[in-house]
Design a protein around this motif. Structure first.
Motif, short mmCIF file in Angstrom:
data_model
loop_
_atom_site.label_atom_id
_atom_site.label_comp_id
_atom_site.label_asym_id
_atom_site.label_seq_id
_atom_site.Cartn_x
_atom_site.Cartn_y
_atom_site.Cartn_z
N ALA A 69 -11.67 6.34 0.65
CA ALA A 69 -10.77 5.36 1.27
C ALA A 69 -9.78 4.82 0.25
N THR A 120 -17.67 7.32 1.13
CA THR A 120 -16.81 6.50 1.99
C THR A 120 -15.80 5.66 1.20
N THR A 158 -16.35 2.88 7.36
CA THR A 158 -15.81 4.23 7.45
C THR A 158 -14.56 4.34 6.59
N ILE A 159 -14.17 5.55 6.29
CA ILE A 159 -12.95 5.74 5.50
C ILE A 159 -11.76 5.13 6.23
N ASP A 160 -11.63 5.44 7.51
CA ASP A 160 -10.48 4.94 8.27
C ASP A 160 -10.47 3.42 8.33
N SER A 161 -11.63 2.81 8.57
CA SER A 161 -11.66 1.35 8.69
C SER A 161 -11.32 0.68 7.37
N LEU A 162 -11.77 1.24 6.27
CA LEU A 162 -11.46 0.65 4.96
C LEU A 162 -9.99 0.80 4.62
N VAL A 163 -9.41 1.94 4.93
CA VAL A 163 -7.98 2.13 4.67
C VAL A 163 -7.16 1.13 5.50
N GLU A 164 -7.52 0.96 6.76
CA GLU A 164 -6.80 0.03 7.61
C GLU A 164 -6.97 -1.41 7.12
N ALA A 221 -5.74 5.08 0.37
CA ALA A 221 -4.93 3.87 0.31
C ALA A 221 -3.90 3.96 -0.82
#
Length: 352
Positions: free
Chosen positions: A248, A244, A196-202, A252
């Protein structure tokens, strides 16, 4: 696709700061008792006083097992662990649940392996240990013991209450190859939904943060693979790159992280890219790790990023066919110990 232009130097964990409290305390879990972990621990620590004079090592495992496996590889374990001038090794005895035979798994010892890991994690969380190094374990033995277990990485995250961790393998040397994973131990069919976008950014945030915190990389440059062949070929071979991964990366970069891509994985792993990168983020386990293990196997390490503690490990498994034969190579465990000591030194230096 043009190659990245310039980058910060990809340095290993800094060595030798002068203000580190003496000694650093490093816990080593000896892993699956039927595997090579116990004997590799003995081999790696045979030169501990000379190699790591500012560290002492607490070896977690069955004392009799460790003595027997050390003898099998011609290490004088009693002398190594004797308290006295120059001694840097001691054993914290955790008894086996059942006698262990090299090369033969026994589910009765599955919970023993977890007890070693729990003790190391608890000690590191309490700051009794400055870092932990884990020898390989056998996932099937733990599951056969009735404990659902996916892997070291996931277990460390659960036990330290860390919402997201990142598995990174790295080679050694002046410009090490580092490969981190967006997903770890998942069936391939489940990977797209896990991205997901959020998981990749994190994930990118954790990589950027820990390369600075543990390895002294001042401005990490992270190159990111696509998921699909040819990074999706503009959507013709999949839309994950468009929907996605690229969003991301944009998020970032907006957060100050130097992340670039997505690059086709089949062409990214070549010197003209890697020489200008501090880490590659691959989308799944077998996308990035075969390349890294081909280049560094037996000398690489596994580092769990994002944890509140320092954890390193080897780049290989339990090698049941080599256990007890004296033919196993301790190079990866030595590198993992070296990295743990260096990371602990650097953390103390930053805190001072």
């Amino acid at each position: 696709m043009n190659a990245p232009a310039t980058s910060s130097s990809a340095t290993p964990a800094p060595r030798g700061p002068q203000s580190v409290p003496q000694p650093l305390r490093i816990a080593i879990t000896t892993g699956e008792p039927a595997g090579v972990g116990p004997e590799l621990t003995a081999m790696a620590l045979a030169g501990a006083a000379a190699h790591w004079p500012d560290a002492e090592f607490v070896v977690l495992g069955d004392a009799d097992l460790l003595a027997a496996r050390a003898a099998a590889v011609n290490v004088d374990w009693a002398a190594l662990c004797t308290i006295g001038a120059g001694s840097r090794v001691r054993v914290e005895h955790v008894p086996l649940a059942a006698p262990a035979q090299a090369g033969k798994l026994d589910a009765a010892n599955g919970r023993y392996v977890l007890a070693l890991l729990d003790r190391a994690i608890d000690g590191a969380m309490a700051r009794t240990f400055d870092a932990i190094v884990t020898a390989p374990l056998q996932k099937s033995t733990i599951n056969d013991a009735g404990v659902p277990f996916t892997g070291h990485t996931e277990y460390l995250a659960e036990r330290t209450h860390t919402p997201r961790v990142v598995m990174m393998l790295a080679g050694t040397g002046a410009r090490p190859l580092r490969v981190a994973l967006a997903t770890t131990h998942l069936p391939l069919k489940d990977v797209p939904a896990a991205l997901t976008i959020d998981s990749l950014v994190e994930t990118l945030r954790i990589i950027d943060h820990d390369l600075r915190r543990h390895f002294g990389v001042p401005q990490p440059r992270i190159l990111v693979t696509g998921l699909n062949p040819h990074a999706g070929e503009n959507g013709y071979l999949g839309r994950e790159e468009i929907d996605t991964i690229s969003p991301a990366l944009k998020a970032a970069v907006a957060a100050g992280i130097d992340a670039r891509g997505p690059y086709p994985a089949d062409t990214l792993f070549q010197p003209r890219y890697l020489n200008e990168a501090d880490c590659v983020l691959a989308m799944f386990h077998d996308q990035g790790l075969p390349v890294l293990k081909y280049a560094t196997f037996g000398e690489g390490i596994n580092v769990t990023l994002g944890l509140p503690i320092i954890r390193t490990s080897v780049d290989h498994g339990t090698a049941l066919d080599l256990a007890g034969t004296g033919r196993a190579d301790a190079g990866s465990l030595i590198a993992a110990v070296d990295a743990a000591v260096s990371m602990a030194r650097f953390r103390h230096t930053r805190a001072s």
